[in-house]
Design a protein around this motif. Structure first.
Motif, PDB file in Angstrom:
ATOM      1  N   ILE A 124      31.287  29.833 -18.975  1.00 51.38           N
ATOM      2  CA  ILE A 124      30.501  30.933 -19.535  1.00 51.38           C
ATOM      3  C   ILE A 124      30.225  30.663 -21.008  1.00 51.38           C
ATOM      4  O   ILE A 124      31.129  30.303 -21.760  1.00 51.38           O
ATOM      5  CB  ILE A 124      31.244  32.262 -19.378  1.00 51.38           C
ATOM      6  CG1 ILE A 124      31.501  32.569 -17.902  1.00 51.38           C
ATOM      7  CG2 ILE A 124      30.446  33.411 -20.024  1.00 51.38           C
ATOM      8  CD1 ILE A 124      32.427  33.749 -17.674  1.00 51.38           C
ATOM      9  N   GLY A 125      28.986  30.861 -21.410  1.00 49.84           N
ATOM     10  CA  GLY A 125      28.619  30.722 -22.814  1.00 49.84           C
ATOM     11  C   GLY A 125      27.255  30.100 -22.978  1.00 49.84           C
ATOM     12  O   GLY A 125      26.757  29.415 -22.084  1.00 49.84           O
ATOM     13  N   PRO A 126      26.631  30.342 -24.117  1.00 43.16           N
ATOM     14  CA  PRO A 126      25.284  29.816 -24.347  1.00 43.16           C
ATOM     15  C   PRO A 126      25.286  28.333 -24.653  1.00 43.16           C
ATOM     16  O   PRO A 126      26.300  27.758 -25.063  1.00 43.16           O
ATOM     17  CB  PRO A 126      24.803  30.621 -25.562  1.00 43.16           C
ATOM     18  CG  PRO A 126      26.070  30.927 -26.308  1.00 43.16           C
ATOM     19  CD  PRO A 126      27.123  31.143 -25.253  1.00 43.16           C
ATOM     20  N   VAL A 127      24.144  27.719 -24.425  1.00 46.67           N
ATOM     21  CA  VAL A 127      23.890  26.336 -24.828  1.00 46.67           C
ATOM     22  C   VAL A 127      22.844  26.400 -25.939  1.00 46.67           C
ATOM     23  O   VAL A 127      21.816  27.065 -25.777  1.00 46.67           O
ATOM     24  CB  VAL A 127      23.365  25.504 -23.643  1.00 46.67           C
ATOM     25  CG1 VAL A 127      23.050  24.086 -24.086  1.00 46.67           C
ATOM     26  CG2 VAL A 127      24.371  25.506 -22.500  1.00 46.67           C
ATOM     27  N   TYR A 131      16.702  27.838 -22.680  1.00 41.72           N
ATOM     28  CA  TYR A 131      15.666  28.814 -22.337  1.00 41.72           C
ATOM     29  C   TYR A 131      16.341  30.154 -22.045  1.00 41.72           C
ATOM     30  O   TYR A 131      17.500  30.202 -21.636  1.00 41.72           O
ATOM     31  CB  TYR A 131      14.836  28.351 -21.139  1.00 41.72           C
ATOM     32  CG  TYR A 131      15.564  28.389 -19.816  1.00 41.72           C
ATOM     33  CD1 TYR A 131      15.485  29.491 -18.973  1.00 41.72           C
ATOM     34  CD2 TYR A 131      16.351  27.312 -19.398  1.00 41.72           C
ATOM     35  CE1 TYR A 131      16.152  29.535 -17.764  1.00 41.72           C
ATOM     36  CE2 TYR A 131      17.022  27.336 -18.194  1.00 41.72           C
ATOM     37  CZ  TYR A 131      16.922  28.450 -17.380  1.00 41.72           C
ATOM     38  OH  TYR A 131      17.601  28.483 -16.182  1.00 41.72           O
ATOM     39  N   CYS A 132      15.641  31.244 -22.284  1.00 40.71           N
ATOM     40  CA  CYS A 132      16.159  32.601 -22.078  1.00 40.71           C
ATOM     41  C   CYS A 132      17.618  32.695 -22.543  1.00 40.71           C
ATOM     42  O   CYS A 132      18.524  32.939 -21.749  1.00 40.71           O
ATOM     43  CB  CYS A 132      16.031  33.007 -20.608  1.00 40.71           C
ATOM     44  SG  CYS A 132      16.252  34.795 -20.331  1.00 40.71           S
ATOM     45  N   PRO A 133      17.864  32.466 -23.830  1.00 41.08           N
ATOM     46  CA  PRO A 133      19.234  32.358 -24.314  1.00 41.08           C
ATOM     47  C   PRO A 133      20.032  33.644 -24.123  1.00 41.08           C
ATOM     48  O   PRO A 133      19.496  34.748 -24.238  1.00 41.08           O
ATOM     49  CB  PRO A 133      19.055  32.035 -25.802  1.00 41.08           C
ATOM     50  CG  PRO A 133      17.691  32.519 -26.139  1.00 41.08           C
ATOM     51  CD  PRO A 133      16.876  32.341 -24.906  1.00 41.08           C
ATOM     52  N   ALA A 143      24.494  21.630 -19.801  1.00 35.93           N
ATOM     53  CA  ALA A 143      23.180  22.209 -19.537  1.00 35.93           C
ATOM     54  C   ALA A 143      23.321  23.570 -18.851  1.00 35.93           C
ATOM     55  O   ALA A 143      24.262  23.816 -18.094  1.00 35.93           O
ATOM     56  CB  ALA A 143      22.343  21.273 -18.665  1.00 35.93           C
ATOM     57  N   LYS A 144      22.371  24.441 -19.119  1.00 34.53           N
ATOM     58  CA  LYS A 144      22.376  25.778 -18.529  1.00 34.53           C
ATOM     59  C   LYS A 144      21.999  25.704 -17.048  1.00 34.53           C
ATOM     60  O   LYS A 144      21.010  25.068 -16.680  1.00 34.53           O
ATOM     61  CB  LYS A 144      21.380  26.683 -19.262  1.00 34.53           C
ATOM     62  CG  LYS A 144      21.269  28.093 -18.686  1.00 34.53           C
ATOM     63  CD  LYS A 144      20.420  28.957 -19.583  1.00 34.53           C
ATOM     64  CE  LYS A 144      20.306  30.376 -19.038  1.00 34.53           C
ATOM     65  NZ  LYS A 144      19.691  31.295 -20.015  1.00 34.53           N
ATOM     66  N   ILE A 145      22.792  26.376 -16.201  1.00 30.37           N
ATOM     67  CA  ILE A 145      22.488  26.386 -14.773  1.00 30.37           C
ATOM     68  C   ILE A 145      22.289  27.799 -14.219  1.00 30.37           C
ATOM     69  O   ILE A 145      21.746  27.961 -13.130  1.00 30.37           O
ATOM     70  CB  ILE A 145      23.585  25.667 -13.956  1.00 30.37           C
ATOM     71  CG1 ILE A 145      24.957  26.299 -14.196  1.00 30.37           C
ATOM     72  CG2 ILE A 145      23.616  24.180 -14.301  1.00 30.37           C
ATOM     73  CD1 ILE A 145      26.053  25.740 -13.296  1.00 30.37           C
ATOM     74  N   VAL A 146      22.728  28.812 -14.970  1.00 28.50           N
ATOM     75  CA  VAL A 146      22.601  30.200 -14.508  1.00 28.50           C
ATOM     76  C   VAL A 146      22.248  31.090 -15.695  1.00 28.50           C
ATOM     77  O   VAL A 146      22.844  30.975 -16.772  1.00 28.50           O
ATOM     78  CB  VAL A 146      23.907  30.729 -13.872  1.00 28.50           C
ATOM     79  CG1 VAL A 146      23.746  32.196 -13.436  1.00 28.50           C
ATOM     80  CG2 VAL A 146      24.315  29.881 -12.681  1.00 28.50           C
ATOM     81  N   THR A 190      18.593  20.993 -22.167  1.00 26.60           N
ATOM     82  CA  THR A 190      19.533  22.065 -21.836  1.00 26.60           C
ATOM     83  C   THR A 190      19.271  22.671 -20.468  1.00 26.60           C
ATOM     84  O   THR A 190      20.037  23.540 -20.023  1.00 26.60           O
ATOM     85  CB  THR A 190      19.483  23.190 -22.889  1.00 26.60           C
ATOM     86  OG1 THR A 190      18.179  23.792 -22.883  1.00 26.60           O
ATOM     87  CG2 THR A 190      19.786  22.653 -24.274  1.00 26.60           C
ATOM     88  N   VAL A 191      18.195  22.272 -19.796  1.00 25.79           N
ATOM     89  CA  VAL A 191      17.896  22.788 -18.450  1.00 25.79           C
ATOM     90  C   VAL A 191      18.680  21.955 -17.432  1.00 25.79           C
ATOM     91  O   VAL A 191      18.472  20.737 -17.321  1.00 25.79           O
ATOM     92  CB  VAL A 191      16.398  22.707 -18.127  1.00 25.79           C
ATOM     93  CG1 VAL A 191      16.116  23.283 -16.741  1.00 25.79           C
ATOM     94  CG2 VAL A 191      15.591  23.451 -19.186  1.00 25.79           C
ATOM     95  N   GLY A 192      19.577  22.599 -16.716  1.00 26.41           N
ATOM     96  CA  GLY A 192      20.379  21.895 -15.725  1.00 26.41           C
ATOM     97  C   GLY A 192      20.311  22.556 -14.371  1.00 26.41           C
ATOM     98  O   GLY A 192      19.612  23.550 -14.171  1.00 26.41           O
ATOM     99  N   ALA A 193      21.049  21.997 -13.415  1.00 25.13           N
ATOM    100  CA  ALA A 193      21.071  22.523 -12.055  1.00 25.13           C
ATOM    101  C   ALA A 193      22.409  22.193 -11.410  1.00 25.13           C
ATOM    102  O   ALA A 193      23.141  21.301 -11.854  1.00 25.13           O
ATOM    103  CB  ALA A 193      19.932  21.941 -11.224  1.00 25.13           C
TER     104      ALA A 193
END
Length: 241
Positions: A124-127, A131-133, A143-146, A190-193
């Motif tokens: 849990i936490g921002p990157v 996107y959409c921080p 990278a952000k996944i959710v 930062t876009v992940g999956a």
């Protein structure tokens, strides 16, 4: 209560269904859940529509095959599609203390636990420059996944979550020019999956895992015809797209 898929329609109807259920309900259900993988969607927030580059951003995502819609939840542009899993959780409680931070904490912890069970090292936490921080984003491997957003009204709340399972290259290709037009800081890396750390993961498997996690969702129902008809007349296509 879990809505049975498919509901029908497209990205515009997907964006409107959660708010419609929050306003009108579904029988006497207190909690209504929808877990689905949508068509290619670029979900702008109302704040995004006030940016000078919004019209260009909306036109640009459409050229790339993503339908621009305006969602009532907060945040900023989120892009998702068949490789994503969207969870819309409607809670019809009437007026209550808002406590948005408490809901973000609760669902971030719950969703992280589901992903860890699937083998994803979710945290849990921002990157930075995501996107959409948000403070309660979930990330893995840097990278952000959710991401999640919510809307609170006098009827209750709508909590919407997007889990990116696959298709990172497509998401980056859409988000990068759109965020440039909107004038927001953004780092495509930062876009992940989910598939970045669990290559065998599929949207179907992730949908199943999250349905099982919401134990309230044992009663599966179709969308009633009156709500389907109302939805057909309330689709929030992005203006000037």
């Amino acid at each position: 209560m879990l809505l049975r898929e498919p509901v029908g329609g497209g990205p515009e109807q997907d964006a409107e269904l959660g708010p419609l259920l929050l306003r009108r309900g579904l029988g006497d259900a207190v909690d209504i859940l929808r877990v689905y993988s949508p068509g290619p969607t670029a979900a702008f927030s109302r704040r995004d529509t006030l940016r000078p580059g919004y019209d260009r951003a909306a036109a640009g995502v459409l050229r790339l095959g993503y339908v621009p819609v305006v969602r009532p939840q907060g945040g900023s542009l989120a892009v998702y599609g068949p490789g994503s899993v969207v969870i819309d959780h409607v809670h019809r409680s009437g007026p209550l203390p808002p406590d948005p931070a408490g809901r973000f904490r609760h669902f971030a912890a719950m969703h992280a636990a589901v992903l860890v069970e699937l083998g994803v090292p979710a945290r849990i936490g921002p990157v930075p420059n995501e996107y959409c921080p948000g403070e309660y984003s979930l990330h893995a491997a840097g990278a952000k996944i959710v991401g999640s957003a919510q809307r609170v009204t006098r009827d209750g709340w709508l909590f919407s979550t997007v889990i990116q399972v696959s298709g990172v290259a497509d998401l980056r290709a859409v988000l990068t020019p759109a965020y440039a037009e909107l004038g927001y800081p953004f780092d495509p890396s930062t876009v992940g999956a989910v598939e970045d750390t669990v290559p065998a993961a599929t949207p179907e498997a992730v949908r199943s895992a999250f349905r099982n996690a919401y134990r309230l969702a044992e009663n599966t129902v179709p969308l009633p015809d009156p709500l389907r008809a109302a939805l057909a007349g309330e689709s929030p296509a992005a203006p000037n797209a």
